[in-house]
Write a protein that holds these residues in place. Structure first.
Motif, PDB file in Angstrom:
ATOM      1  N   GLN A  58       0.818  -1.212   0.000  1.00  0.00           N
ATOM      2  CA  GLN A  58       0.000   0.000   0.000  1.00  0.00           C
ATOM      3  C   GLN A  58       0.851   1.262   0.000  1.00  0.00           C
ATOM      4  N   ARG A 100      -4.510   0.325  -4.417  1.00  0.00           N
ATOM      5  CA  ARG A 100      -5.818  -0.127  -3.956  1.00  0.00           C
ATOM      6  C   ARG A 100      -5.770  -1.587  -3.496  1.00  0.00           C
ATOM      7  N   THR A 101      -4.602  -2.000  -2.977  1.00  0.00           N
ATOM      8  CA  THR A 101      -4.485  -3.378  -2.501  1.00  0.00           C
ATOM      9  C   THR A 101      -5.385  -3.575  -1.288  1.00  0.00           C
ATOM     10  N   THR A 102      -6.263  -4.535  -1.349  1.00  0.00           N
ATOM     11  CA  THR A 102      -7.209  -4.819  -0.271  1.00  0.00           C
ATOM     12  C   THR A 102      -6.785  -6.076   0.476  1.00  0.00           C
ATOM     13  N   TRP A 103      -7.460  -6.304   1.588  1.00  0.00           N
ATOM     14  CA  TRP A 103      -7.166  -7.505   2.363  1.00  0.00           C
ATOM     15  C   TRP A 103      -7.510  -8.766   1.576  1.00  0.00           C
ATOM     16  N   GLN A 104      -8.572  -8.722   0.793  1.00  0.00           N
ATOM     17  CA  GLN A 104      -8.945  -9.876  -0.006  1.00  0.00           C
ATOM     18  C   GLN A 104      -7.853 -10.208  -1.028  1.00  0.00           C
TER      19      GLN A 104
END
Length: 510
Positions: free
Chosen positions: A451, A458-462
């Motif tokens: 991040q 836009r790296t998400t936890w998913q």
């Protein structure tokens, strides 16, 4: 008739005749060209050297086993060119150089001549030990651990000498000593401790730590201890040279009257010799003559765990141990040495007295806890120390920042290697929650690193969970239960019972 090419080429070793050829053959075939040089010469020579060294050390080992009280008056001839070569190849290729500035690769460039010259200097007494270079590494508690980096030739000669002395002392050292010994490691000590607590009537644990052990060893007493078994004055002079070489720090060489220089190749063996005579033999005698109940001992270097059935035994041993160590310039670390109630009955007894849960103790990177199995029986649980995990995560965080802009596959491969190394040591039974927490924290650190690569990231936890599943190893228990591995490592047989592995003895063989 031999062709001109055959006459001029010395590498041609044979001419294959045609099938079913008469005398003479109607026509000859293309001559077979031999290999230029002997491709296997170096490998064959090295293998033969290992065999000679192994046979010589085995004779020393047998003599030490058969004659427990005798001194070895001729040992230096076992420090041969072959043994020095084996010692050289056992060193780390990328180790930091000492004060001589020599690296492994530089020395290897002219290895045969260097080893021959070193061997001659050692045997005619012209070898001189150089001072070690002082360096510091951080400890888990935030302090600095001083290490002594020896010169390359000092490492070679020390490792070769250790190989010879190990053949003697491995027959003398007691079974509950595990630190820095061949074919023994930290997990062997952990297994012995777990089996001892689980199979003996252990109600109290003395967690003893020797204060600044490597800096407090008396050099004079250490040499006298070595002379109990080593009568070769040339080997004694070698050890004295290493003890008197001193340490180089900030351009100044200092030589102290005590200490063995933690970090040198010879230091662990000398430490074991010192503790063998100052503690091991005395503790074993105390267990036989003074203890009124069960008693277990596990020692890894200067970390000592002693279990007792009776509190009176534990307190008497504690006082006697303090006095014993003081006779040999050693002392117990009052901050780290504790006597606690521990074992299968500790929880019930403390509950009847209105106290809380049993105290825990730390040993070799694990917190040892009085727990229960699913069936309600006593179970020794081991958890990774929080400070050790925190230190490792801090190292990973700092390295991830340096690798921030590397491609994700490259970061993933590096993280997987680090995690496999962590799991290789810490993945013991009952420690799965710590493994899972470590996996989670590493994934979070990776997410934050990605991040930070861009404000628009836009790296998400998913997404990081999917990436982690592709690259990172899953937490899994890799080590067997202590009693299983201990039974294989130190088998015991009941006399005439016909059932192997029927009895365990805490503390290992002998």
């Amino acid at each position: 008739m031999m062709h001109d090419r055959e006459k001029s080429d010395p590498a041609i070793v044979a001419v294959k005749p045609t099938n079913k050829a008469g005398q003479p053959a109607a026509e000859s075939v293309e001559p077979r060209v031999g290999a230029k040089g002997n491709a296997g010469q170096q490998s064959t020579h090295r293998t033969q050297g290992r065999e000679r060294v192994s046979q010589a050390l085995e004779r020393v080992r047998q003599a030490a086993r058969q004659r427990k009280k005798e001194k070895f008056t001729a040992l230096l001839h076992h420090v041969s060119v072959d043994l020095l070569g084996m010692a050289f190849f056992a060193l780390k290729r990328d180790a930091a150089p000492g004060v001589d500035g020599l690296t492994w690769r530089t020395y290897e460039a002219d290895l045969d001549r260097n080893l021959t010259d070193l061997h001659e200097r050692v045997h005619r007494g012209a070898y001189r030990a150089l001072p070690s270079r002082r360096t510091y590494i951080p400890k888990a508690d935030g302090k600095q651990r001083p290490l002594a980096v020896a010169a390359l030739e000092d490492k070679i000669v020390q490792r070769a000498t250790v190989a010879v002395l190990n053949a003697i002392y491995e027959e003398d050292f007691l079974g509950f000593s595990y630190g820095f010994r061949p074919k023994r490691g930290q997990h062997d000590a952990l297994d012995a401790l777990a089996v001892g607590i689980g199979t003996k009537r252990v109600n109290f644990i003395l967690d003893a730590d020797v204060a600044s052990f490597f800096d407090s060893v008396s050099k004079e007493k250490l040499v006298r201890f070595v002379e109990h078994r080593v009568g070769d004055r040339r080997v004694i002079r070698l050890i004295q040279k290493w003890l008197k070489a001193g340490v180089l720090e900030d351009g100044v060489v200092t030589v102290s009257e005590s200490g063995t220089g933690q970090g040198s190749v010879i230091s662990p063996l000398l430490a074991n010799v010192y503790l063998h005579y100052t503690f091991d033999l005395w503790a074993e005698r105390w267990r036989r003559r003074e203890a009124t109940g069960d008693m277990i001992i596990v020692r890894y270097a200067d970390d000592i765990i002693v279990g007792f059935e009776h509190e009176a035994d534990a307190r008497r041993f504690h006082d006697a141990m303090r006095e014993r160590l003081q006779e040999f310039s050693l002392s117990l670390n009052s901050e780290k040495t504790r006597l606690i109630e521990f074992g299968r009955h500790a929880a019930d007894r403390r509950a009847r007295r209105g106290l809380g849960k049993p105290e825990t103790f730390k040993f070799l990177g694990f917190i040892h806890i009085c727990g229960q199995s699913r069936r309600g029986k006593f179970l020794l649980k081991r958890r990774t120390r929080r400070d050790r995990m925190r230190t490792k995560l801090t190292e990973i965080k700092e390295e991830l920042r340096r690798r921030m802009h590397q491609p994700i596959p490259e970061q993933g491969r590096w993280l997987a290697q680090v995690m496999r190394g962590f799991f290789a040591y810490h993945a013991v039974p009952t420690n799965f929650p710590a493994l899972r927490a470590f996996h989670h924290h590493v994934t979070c650190l990776w997410l934050r690193t990605l991040q930070r690569r861009s404000q628009k990231d836009r790296t998400t936890w998913q997404r990081i969970a999917k990436i982690a599943a592709d690259y990172l190893p899953q937490p899994i228990t890799l080590h067997p239960w202590p009693q299983m591995r201990f039974a294989v490592t130190h088998p015991r047989w009941e006399p005439r019972a016909g059932i192997p592995l029927a009895r365990f003895c805490a503390g290992g063989g002998r």
